[in-house]
Design an enzyme around this catalytic site. Structure first.
Site: not given
Length: 284
Positions: A43, A121, A157
């Site tokens: 990330e 995200k 994540c």
């Protein structure tokens, strides 16, 4: 499932050092070699993590976007335009935070000299050491690509930690593999929690999950790596060691070596060593 070779590029990046991070990304693709089709980085590998308020600066946002395009072009020039390179970075959005344009925490896929897809995200953590909800604009779309006959999905994540509904969406989309870049800081016993979580999410999504984590110290945080792969049944079939950089290519059947887990004392010792070493080196 169609066969595809995936490389886990567990690298150590530095917040704000975009040029150096890009060179490390290019070197890792070279290290992966021509036999791999997909190379996955952590990330925000381009900018380093956690970027905090630097992410709100327009010059940082622009530099990140330009760097991603530059990596794609340089890969083509180096004869690696055939690879699908998955890199984390910040991107622009149409939203605003505090009157300033809000960035997005993104992952882009680079191929043939171009940025062919970008995923933002969806779940932004705002607890413990995380401050993303204040800084970033969340995404709201899936990202599915056809690579070597395989349908590949992308998440980032926290999307896994909060991601039961996202797994259902990807399962409905019929993906064969889910690729997940991470910047997940070290905590005691967290590696066990990650493994349990990924096993559950793989069963929910009905496909293998490739989890690539950052490694190295950044200010008060230490990232322990420990990247791994679980199959559709939730079984760990490959794992990289903790606290060291490593670029590993899985075989065609999506399996690889499983690094022995360090005991609790060894993990704490390694976190202290890596954290102090990188704090000194990265701060000069």
């Amino acid at each position: 499932m169609p066969q595809v070779r995936i490389t886990l590029a567990q690298i150590n990046t530095t917040v704000g050092a975009i040029d150096a991070n890009c060179e490390r990304i290019l070197a890792a693709v070279d290290e992966a070699g021509p036999q791999t089709q997909i190379v996955v980085f952590p990330e925000m590998a381009v900018t380093g993590y956690p970027l905090e308020d630097l992410a709100l600066r327009r010059d940082m946002q622009t530099a990140s976007v330009n760097a991603v395009r530059n990596i794609a072009q340089r890969l083509l020039e180096r004869g690696r335009g055939d690879a699908y390179v998955v890199v984390g970075h910040i991107d622009l959005s149409d939203g605003f935070i505090g009157g300033r344009p809000a960035p997005r925490n993104c992952v882009s896929v680079l191929h043939a000299g171009e940025v062919i897809a970008t995923y933002a995200k969806r779940h932004l953590p705002n607890y413990g050491v995380f401050d993303e909800y204040r800084i970033f604009q969340p995404g709201d779309e899936l990202c599915v690509l056809e690579i070597q006959g395989a349908r590949v999905g992308i998440a980032i994540c926290e999307d896994l930690w909060q991601g039961e509904s996202l797994m259902r969406e990807y399962r409905a989309a019929g993906i064969d593999i889910l690729v997940v870049p991470n910047a997940s800081p070290f905590e005691r016993d967290k590696d066990d929690a990650r493994t349990a979580l990924l096993s559950q999410r793989a069963r929910e999504a009905g496909c293998p999950i490739v989890y690539v984590n950052s490694v190295g110290g950044q200010d008060e945080l230490v990232f322990d790596g420990g990247s791994f792969l679980v199959n559709a049944d939730g079984e760990v079939v490959a794992r990289l060691p903790q606290f060291v950089e490593q670029v590993t290519t899985l075989d065609d059947s999506l399996t690889g070596d499983i690094a022995a887990a360090a005991d609790d004392l060894e993990q704490v010792w390694s976190a202290i060593v890596v954290g102090i070493r990188d704090y000194v080196h990265k701060n000069g």
